[in-house]
Scaffold this motif. Structure first.
Motif, PDB file in Angstrom:
ATOM      1  N   LEU A 270       0.834  -1.199   0.000  1.00 13.97           N
ATOM      2  CA  LEU A 270       0.000   0.000   0.000  1.00 13.97           C
ATOM      3  C   LEU A 270       0.868   1.248   0.000  1.00 13.97           C
ATOM      4  N   ASN A 271       1.915   1.242   0.800  1.00 14.55           N
ATOM      5  CA  ASN A 271       2.816   2.380   0.880  1.00 14.55           C
ATOM      6  C   ASN A 271       3.484   2.661  -0.467  1.00 14.55           C
ATOM      7  N   CYS A 272       3.894   1.600  -1.164  1.00  7.86           N
ATOM      8  CA  CYS A 272       4.507   1.748  -2.489  1.00  7.86           C
ATOM      9  C   CYS A 272       3.502   2.312  -3.489  1.00  7.86           C
ATOM     10  N   CYS A 273       2.251   1.839  -3.391  1.00  7.10           N
ATOM     11  CA  CYS A 273       1.208   2.316  -4.304  1.00  7.10           C
ATOM     12  C   CYS A 273       0.969   3.811  -4.125  1.00  7.10           C
ATOM     13  N   MET A 274       0.765   4.218  -2.884  1.00  6.74           N
ATOM     14  CA  MET A 274       0.422   5.604  -2.599  1.00  6.74           C
ATOM     15  C   MET A 274       1.593   6.536  -2.891  1.00  6.74           C
ATOM     16  N   GLY A 275       2.814   6.080  -2.610  1.00  2.00           N
ATOM     17  CA  GLY A 275       3.993   6.922  -2.833  1.00  2.00           C
ATOM     18  C   GLY A 275       4.600   6.752  -4.203  1.00  2.00           C
ATOM     19  N   GLN A 276       4.069   5.784  -4.991  1.00  3.32           N
ATOM     20  CA  GLN A 276       4.588   5.480  -6.324  1.00  3.32           C
ATOM     21  C   GLN A 276       6.105   5.269  -6.281  1.00  3.32           C
TER      22      GLN A 276
ATOM     23  N   ARG B  39     -14.159   8.491   0.384  1.00  4.21           N
ATOM     24  CA  ARG B  39     -15.602   8.214   0.367  1.00  4.21           C
ATOM     25  C   ARG B  39     -16.083   7.249   1.434  1.00  4.21           C
ATOM     26  N   PHE B  40     -15.242   6.297   1.821  1.00  4.52           N
ATOM     27  CA  PHE B  40     -15.716   5.223   2.699  1.00  4.52           C
ATOM     28  C   PHE B  40     -14.908   5.171   4.009  1.00  4.52           C
ATOM     29  N   LYS B  41     -15.602   5.363   5.104  1.00  6.52           N
ATOM     30  CA  LYS B  41     -14.942   5.279   6.411  1.00  6.52           C
ATOM     31  C   LYS B  41     -14.408   3.873   6.654  1.00  6.52           C
ATOM     32  N   SER B  42     -15.138   2.856   6.202  1.00  9.81           N
ATOM     33  CA  SER B  42     -14.719   1.470   6.412  1.00  9.81           C
ATOM     34  C   SER B  42     -13.387   1.193   5.708  1.00  9.81           C
ATOM     35  N   TRP B  43     -13.193   1.792   4.529  1.00  5.77           N
ATOM     36  CA  TRP B  43     -11.933   1.615   3.797  1.00  5.77           C
ATOM     37  C   TRP B  43     -10.789   2.297   4.542  1.00  5.77           C
ATOM     38  N   ARG B  44     -11.024   3.530   5.023  1.00  7.09           N
ATOM     39  CA  ARG B  44      -9.987   4.244   5.798  1.00  7.09           C
ATOM     40  C   ARG B  44      -9.596   3.427   7.029  1.00  7.09           C
TER      41      ARG B  44
ATOM     42  N   PHE C 157      -5.831   1.889   7.871  1.00  9.59           N
ATOM     43  CA  PHE C 157      -5.118   2.208   9.103  1.00  9.59           C
ATOM     44  C   PHE C 157      -4.859   0.953   9.939  1.00  9.59           C
ATOM     45  N   GLU C 158      -5.852   0.074  10.009  1.00  6.21           N
ATOM     46  CA  GLU C 158      -5.697  -1.160  10.763  1.00  6.21           C
ATOM     47  C   GLU C 158      -4.639  -2.062  10.122  1.00  6.21           C
ATOM     48  N   SER C 159      -4.567  -2.045   8.797  1.00  8.08           N
ATOM     49  CA  SER C 159      -3.547  -2.834   8.099  1.00  8.08           C
ATOM     50  C   SER C 159      -2.157  -2.337   8.452  1.00  8.08           C
TER      51      SER C 159
ATOM     52  N   ARG D  28       0.512  -4.766  10.460  1.00  9.46           N
ATOM     53  CA  ARG D  28       1.807  -5.112   9.873  1.00  9.46           C
ATOM     54  C   ARG D  28       2.953  -4.543  10.707  1.00  9.46           C
ATOM     55  N   LEU D  29       2.764  -3.334  11.279  1.00  8.50           N
ATOM     56  CA  LEU D  29       3.800  -2.769  12.148  1.00  8.50           C
ATOM     57  C   LEU D  29       4.000  -3.645  13.374  1.00  8.50           C
ATOM     58  N   SER D  30       2.899  -4.107  13.969  1.00  7.74           N
ATOM     59  CA  SER D  30       2.992  -4.984  15.136  1.00  7.74           C
ATOM     60  C   SER D  30       3.728  -6.269  14.798  1.00  7.74           C
ATOM     61  N   GLU D  31       3.454  -6.814  13.613  1.00  6.16           N
ATOM     62  CA  GLU D  31       4.110  -8.054  13.201  1.00  6.16           C
ATOM     63  C   GLU D  31       5.598  -7.839  12.951  1.00  6.16           C
ATOM     64  N   MET D  32       5.962  -6.682  12.386  1.00  3.80           N
ATOM     65  CA  MET D  32       7.387  -6.400  12.167  1.00  3.80           C
ATOM     66  C   MET D  32       8.113  -6.181  13.491  1.00  3.80           C
TER      67      MET D  32
END
Length: 210
Positions: A81-87, A116-121, A125-127, A131-135
């Protein structure tokens, strides 16, 4: 596709968002062992796992790998996701741990849905948090556990991911994932077998102490 999306993400996303994911997303099926993302790739979409599991690996300057975490059904990869958003180019390798089906979401839609969608946001954020917790858990494992404890944790995690107490893996593959040598892995696996925690078989290991 809609049925699979509802089963994997229906408890997270509203019907309208699920319908848009089904409309614009593309299904991709990956066989076990197949590389999905390579170091240096530009990532053009965000994966949503419908079934299966993927392991995420990091590479050091010498070309050695270290397993960071697994993602499963209902998950996504925050580093992707980070790579996608930051290209930006990928700093991870993603490999199918099992036969996997996922839906790829275009970058443009990811940004639109965030607005548009709170559930997506919340999902994004939860993702990041998961992933941070797992790292951090991976860092703690390296810093505080002996190698035999790391191997045992690795085997338990693999057994859980695959839903099978018998782990299909060679000593060399374990060495790659844990950034150590095959000789060390073989010696410690034998010790774990003598301790009654595992049973060694050809190219597979039965985890007795789950």
């Amino acid at each position: 596709m809609m049925t699979e999306l509802q089963e994997a993400y229906g408890f997270l996303f509203e019907k309208e968002l699920l319908e848009e994911i089904a409309e614009c997303g593309s299904i991709r099926k990956i066989e076990v062992g197949e590389r999905i993302i390579e170091f240096g790739d530009y990532v053009t979409g965000m994966p949503l796992l419908l079934n299966g599991a993927i392991k995420i690996l990091r590479e050091d300057g010498d070309g050695d790998e270290l397993l960071l975490y697994f993602i499963e059904r209902g998950d996504t990869c925050a580093m992707t996701l980070n790579c996608c958003m930051g290209q930006t180019k990928s700093e991870i390798r993603a490999v199918a741990e099992t036969d996997t089906t996922m839906i790829m979401v275009p970058i443009a839609k990811m940004e639109e849905w965030t607005a548009r969608f709170k559930s997506w946001r919340n999902f994004v954020f939860e993702s990041y948090h998961s992933r941070l917790s797992e790292m951090l858990d991976t860092i703690d494992t390296i810093a505080f556990l002996n190698m035999d404890q790391r191997i045992m944790k690795y085997l338990r995690d693999k057994a859980k991911i695959n839903g099978d107490e018998t782990v299909q893996s060679t000593h060399q593959q374990i060495a790659y994932d844990l950034h150590t040598s095959r000789v060390v892995v073989s010696r410690l696996l034998k010790k774990l077998e003598l301790d009654g925690k595992i049973k060694l078989q050809r190219n597979q290991i039965k985890v007795v102490d789950l």
